[in-house]
Design a protein around this motif. Structure first.
Motif, PDB file in Angstrom:
ATOM      1  N   GLN A  88      51.837 132.146  43.839  1.00  0.00           N
ATOM      2  CA  GLN A  88      51.875 131.225  42.813  1.00  0.00           C
ATOM      3  C   GLN A  88      51.191 131.675  41.266  1.00  0.00           C
ATOM      4  N   ASN A 173      39.024 123.061  38.856  1.00  0.00           N
ATOM      5  CA  ASN A 173      39.762 123.442  39.932  1.00  0.00           C
ATOM      6  C   ASN A 173      39.377 124.664  40.661  1.00  0.00           C
ATOM      7  N   LEU A 174      39.968 125.085  41.813  1.00  0.00           N
ATOM      8  CA  LEU A 174      39.559 126.134  42.501  1.00  0.00           C
ATOM      9  C   LEU A 174      40.924 127.045  42.584  1.00  0.00           C
TER      10      LEU A 174
ATOM     11  N   ARG B 360      46.510 121.952  50.697  1.00  0.00           N
ATOM     12  CA  ARG B 360      47.016 122.884  50.088  1.00  0.00           C
ATOM     13  C   ARG B 360      47.781 122.277  48.797  1.00  0.00           C
ATOM     14  N   ALA B 365      41.337 122.320  44.761  1.00  0.00           N
ATOM     15  CA  ALA B 365      42.100 123.764  45.437  1.00  0.00           C
ATOM     16  C   ALA B 365      43.517 123.523  45.732  1.00  0.00           C
ATOM     17  N   MET B 367      47.184 123.401  45.359  1.00  0.00           N
ATOM     18  CA  MET B 367      48.157 124.254  44.658  1.00  0.00           C
ATOM     19  C   MET B 367      49.132 123.359  43.857  1.00  0.00           C
ATOM     20  N   THR B 368      49.240 122.171  43.916  1.00  0.00           N
ATOM     21  CA  THR B 368      49.848 121.211  43.073  1.00  0.00           C
ATOM     22  C   THR B 368      48.941 120.887  41.863  1.00  0.00           C
ATOM     23  N   GLN B 370      45.943 121.640  40.889  1.00  0.00           N
ATOM     24  CA  GLN B 370      45.245 122.398  40.272  1.00  0.00           C
ATOM     25  C   GLN B 370      45.917 122.500  38.600  1.00  0.00           C
TER      26      GLN B 370
END
Lengths: 178, 451
Positions: A88, A173-174, B360, B365, B367-368, B370
């Motif tokens: 990503q 965020n992380l 996820r 954390a 991935m969307t 963030q």
């Protein structure tokens, strides 16, 4: 100290040095954005686990961390998803990491907890700094419990538990792995 | 600012401009408006407190928030659920500083006043010697909310006794929230909150997050990177399983609630989902057809995201999450809390699959999300300057395309649209201009309840 004890102490020091150097090397790959090389350090069956931390009453500390594979955590996953996180970043359109953050992992307090020959349990502390865009800065401080495994002559990360010393995450965020 | 009510009322007409469908940036960045919101929005509206599965036994408690303020949700010896302000009546110390647990009593660490699970003051150190037995303990219990409701396992409360009751306040929003709270097979309720609540600080205004889940089919570009990588529950590209042939819709509802989702056009067969596990895939297919039986025609409505005004935002299906968007002390600081829901009776394989998927996808954390946090953070920041704040945000998308639809409650815009978001601000402005609920109601009556 007998000669035998001296030799064994020396061997432990060399081993400690080797493990420590691996942890520094791994951190530098990440911080230098050699992301695909970093992914190569993950064992195929790696587990990466980062629990949430609860405020609990004294004596109930077994409930302080959320449980791996059972509860809601920050991160609780294997290699596919970890590699996906790196992919990503490498798309160039992951806005939370575009432009890329400046990340510095500082690893300290390294202790080899158990040495089983081709597998080693090692604890350390981390102070990880993330600075992005202009002045945005986050500090992630905590402890790590890793298991490293020797695979075809190289150390791989077989397991990582990240205990971030925060209840409410102080960062938005992380996007990074600690 | 420090303006009179009349001046504020006039300013709000300009700031949330019904004719032009624009909203001033001040409402996201102005500190005085932020303070007024604490009183006129958060002390007044129905707020989500927690899930009853978090306090299943008598003595269980969960420390939550209403706006900026800490509250304790408890279950007393009789099994009744209460919500109290987490502040000692004597000198204001927090009486509970744990996140959750089980206790017979809440004892203040400062001077030791103690409260029972129903909030009553039961222990006062040196009651005879210090207070000469003159303190009327029955008047000094913890401050309790004015109204409380349990809807399919979710606990809600308001500080305002004049607020419309929960059913009236939520209205048709409950039709859509059922898709979050009912079983995947369409049986009523039956969800549980998985262990742990994610909590994190984001430097943005809470409304920027609320409007996103209130209906933003337009922000696909935000999530391009995760779409390229693919995190869906059936492997492959994208973020979610497909739903066959559907029409996206946005629904603007009364009291500022908003919903987005998909409407199946006909009697659609099952589209494969949860394919990364065989048990889960079979379960999903079974639930799909059961839901059709239980819901009837209504099964064609597949919920996506929504926001129950002011700050209960959620994803119904993939992922299935609740977010509370708490204001956190200043205009550009929010504390987000997130719960993850599953059917309590789902097979373990389903729970595991959906938990991993949810982690996820969602939260800091995820991935969307963030990328959402990044956008909300910097959009708010870049809206603060003198010049920036002269330029309003544009909510014109779909403004002439609102329609009624027999299967969908609310004013509907198909495809992309921003009228849900505008409707949220229209109600927000009515609340902010009003000194009490009577005035809110009068304002809605004179204007019509939807913009």
């Amino acid at each position: 100290m007998t000669t035998e004890q001296q030799q064994s102490a020396m061997a432990a020091m060399v081993r400690h040095h080797e493990i420590e150097q691996f942890l520094y090397y791994e951190a530098s790959l990440y911080d230098e954005r050699r992301f695909l090389e970093w992914v190569d350090l993950l064992a195929d069956d790696v587990r990466y686990f980062m629990p949430l931390i609860r405020n609990v009453k004294f004596g109930e500390h077994e409930r302080e961390e959320t449980r791996e594979m059972e509860e809601l955590n920050w991160i609780d996953e294997g290699k596919d998803t970890l590699a996906g996180r790196i992919q990503q970043i490498l798309t160039g359109v992951h806005w939370a990491e575009e432009p890329l953050s400046r990340i510095v992992h500082s690893i300290s307090n390294v202790q080899v907890v158990e040495d089983r020959g081709d597998e080693v349990d090692v604890k350390c502390n981390f102070v990880t700094y993330r600075n992005r865009v202009e002045t945005e800065t986050d500090l992630f401080v905590g402890r790590r419990e890793d298991t490293l495994r020797m695979v075809d002559g190289s150390w791989k990360i077989a397991r990582r538990k990240v205990i971030l010393a925060q209840n409410v995450l102080m960062a938005k965020n992380l996007t990074l792995l600690l | 600012m420090a303006m009179s009510d009349a001046a504020l009322e006039q300013a709000l007409e300009r700031w949330v401009d019904h004719g032009r469908r624009t909203v001033t940036r001040s409402i996201f960045v102005d500190e005085e408006l932020y303070q007024l919101e604490q009183e006129r929005v958060f002390a007044r509206c129905w707020l989500f407190i927690g899930h009853e599965s978090q306090i299943s036994k008598p003595g269980d408690y969960f420390v939550s928030r209403m706006g900026e303020e800490s509250v304790i949700m408890t279950r007393d010896r009789q099994g009744e659920v209460h919500v109290f302000l987490n502040s000692c009546m004597h000198r204001g110390m927090r009486v509970c500083r744990y996140d959750e647990g089980n206790t017979p009593i809440f004892s203040c660490p400062y001077h030791g006043w103690s409260y029972a699970l129903d909030g009553s003051l039961v222990g006062v150190p040196y009651f005879k010697e210090a207070y000469r037995s003159e303190l009327n303990k029955s008047e000094w219990g913890l401050v309790e909310v004015a109204q409380i409701a349990n809807y399919k396992g979710t606990i809600w409360a308001t500080w305002d006794k004049a607020a419309p009751n929960f059913q009236e306040y939520m209205g048709h929003m409950l039709f859509y929230m059922d898709d979050l709270l009912d079983g995947r097979d369409g049986t009523p309720g039956g969800s549980e909150a998985y262990g742990g609540v994610q909590k994190w600080i984001t430097p943005t205004n809470w409304k920027s997050a609320a409007e996103n889940r209130a209906g933003d089919f337009y922000h696909g570009i935000s999530h391009r990177s995760v779409d390229l990588v693919g995190i869906g529950p059936s492997a492959g590209k994208g973020r979610r399983d497909g739903q066959g042939e559907t029409l996206s819709f946005n629904s603007l509802l009364d009291y500022g609630h908003a919903m987005m989702g998909s409407l199946q056009l006909g009697d659609a067969p099952w589209t494969p989902a949860l394919q990364s596990n065989k048990v889960a895939a079979e379960w999903a297919e079974h639930c799909y057809y059961e839901r059709k039986k239980n819901y009837g025609n209504r099964a064609r409505v597949l919920g996506s995201g929504g926001n129950a005004f002011p700050n209960f935002s959620f994803w119904c299906r993939q992922p299935r999450r609740i977010f509370m968007l708490h204001p956190a002390g200043e205009a550009l600081k929010s504390e987000f809390w997130s719960w993850f829901l599953v059917d309590a009776n789902a097979p373990q394989e389903v729970k595991d699959l959906m938990r991993h998927y949810s982690l996820r996808y969602s939260g800091p954390a995820g991935m969307t999300e963030q990328d959402d946090m990044e956008n909300w953070n910097h959009a708010a920041k870049a809206s603060r300057g003198v010049i920036a704040s002269r330029q309003p945000y544009n909510y014109q998308m779909g403004m002439h395309s609102m329609e009624d639809h027999p299967d969908l409650p609310g004013k509907i815009v198909f495809g992309m649209g921003e009228q849900n978001q505008f409707g949220m601000y229209a109600f927000w402005a009515d609340l902010m201009a009003s000194r009490d609920w009577d005035e809110v109601m009068a304002r809605r009556q004179s204007r019509g309840s939807l913009p």
